[in-house]
Design a protein around this motif. Structure first.
Motif, short mmCIF file in Angstrom:
data_model
loop_
_atom_site.label_atom_id
_atom_site.label_comp_id
_atom_site.label_asym_id
_atom_site.label_seq_id
_atom_site.Cartn_x
_atom_site.Cartn_y
_atom_site.Cartn_z
N VAL A 46 38.03 23.93 36.08
CA VAL A 46 39.29 23.60 36.46
C VAL A 46 40.06 25.49 36.47
O VAL A 46 41.20 25.62 37.62
CB VAL A 46 40.29 23.99 34.61
N ALA A 47 38.67 26.26 36.80
CA ALA A 47 39.46 27.62 37.93
C ALA A 47 40.05 27.20 38.90
O ALA A 47 40.53 26.33 40.11
CB ALA A 47 38.59 28.62 38.54
N PRO A 48 41.88 27.90 38.48
CA PRO A 48 42.26 26.79 40.46
C PRO A 48 41.81 27.86 41.68
O PRO A 48 42.26 27.24 42.83
CB PRO A 48 43.69 27.30 39.90
N THR A 49 41.35 28.81 41.65
CA THR A 49 40.82 29.65 43.06
C THR A 49 39.58 29.59 43.13
O THR A 49 38.54 29.37 42.03
CB THR A 49 41.03 31.21 43.34
N SER A 50 38.51 30.10 44.14
CA SER A 50 36.80 30.24 44.01
C SER A 50 37.09 31.25 43.90
O SER A 50 38.10 32.77 43.54
CB SER A 50 37.15 30.41 46.15
N GLU A 53 38.84 34.49 46.58
CA GLU A 53 39.95 34.45 45.85
C GLU A 53 39.86 35.63 45.25
O GLU A 53 40.96 35.96 44.85
CB GLU A 53 40.26 33.34 46.46
N ALA A 54 38.97 34.82 43.00
CA ALA A 54 40.03 35.60 42.10
C ALA A 54 39.32 37.20 42.43
O ALA A 54 40.22 37.66 41.85
CB ALA A 54 38.91 34.77 40.90
N ARG A 57 42.14 39.02 44.61
CA ARG A 57 42.88 39.23 43.68
C ARG A 57 42.48 40.06 42.41
O ARG A 57 42.89 41.00 42.39
CB ARG A 57 43.59 37.86 42.65
#
Length: 107
Positions: A46-50, A53-54, A57
């Motif tokens: 369900v993670a919104p980013t790869s 990318e995480a 951030r």
């Protein structure tokens, strides 16, 4: 009738078995392990980013946090220096000049 006979008679009446610690540790451990595994799996799906990318951030946010900590540290050191200067000024005055009345503006 002996005491052991009474205990055995009562044990036969009530089907109570003394439980060992393994009777509850094993199911709890298995349930906890399965819960963690399912949670990690759902989180990855369900993670919104790869992952890249995480990590980027996270690296950016820790950099901003570090900068804010430096600013707070600098402000605290400045306040400590000012307080130290004020203490030195107040202790360098002659005893007659040191008075709470002078601090309050009363003469």
């Amino acid at each position: 009738m002996k005491a052991t006979d009474l205990v055995n008679y009562m044990a036969d009446m009530f089907p109570y078995r003394r439980r060992s610690s393994l009777d509850w540790i094993v199911p709890v451990s298995v349930g906890l392990g399965l819960g963690v595994a399912v949670g990690v799996g759902v989180g990855v799906l369900v993670a919104p980013t790869s992952g890249d990318e995480a990590r980027r951030r996270l690296r950016d946010s820790t950099g901003r946090l570090r900068e804010r900590a430096e600013k707070v540290k600098d402000r605290a050191l400045g306040a400590a220096r000012r307080a130290q200067d004020e203490i030195q000024e107040s202790t360098s005055a002659t005893p007659g000049e040191r008075s709470f009345a002078n601090d309050l503006g009363i003469r």
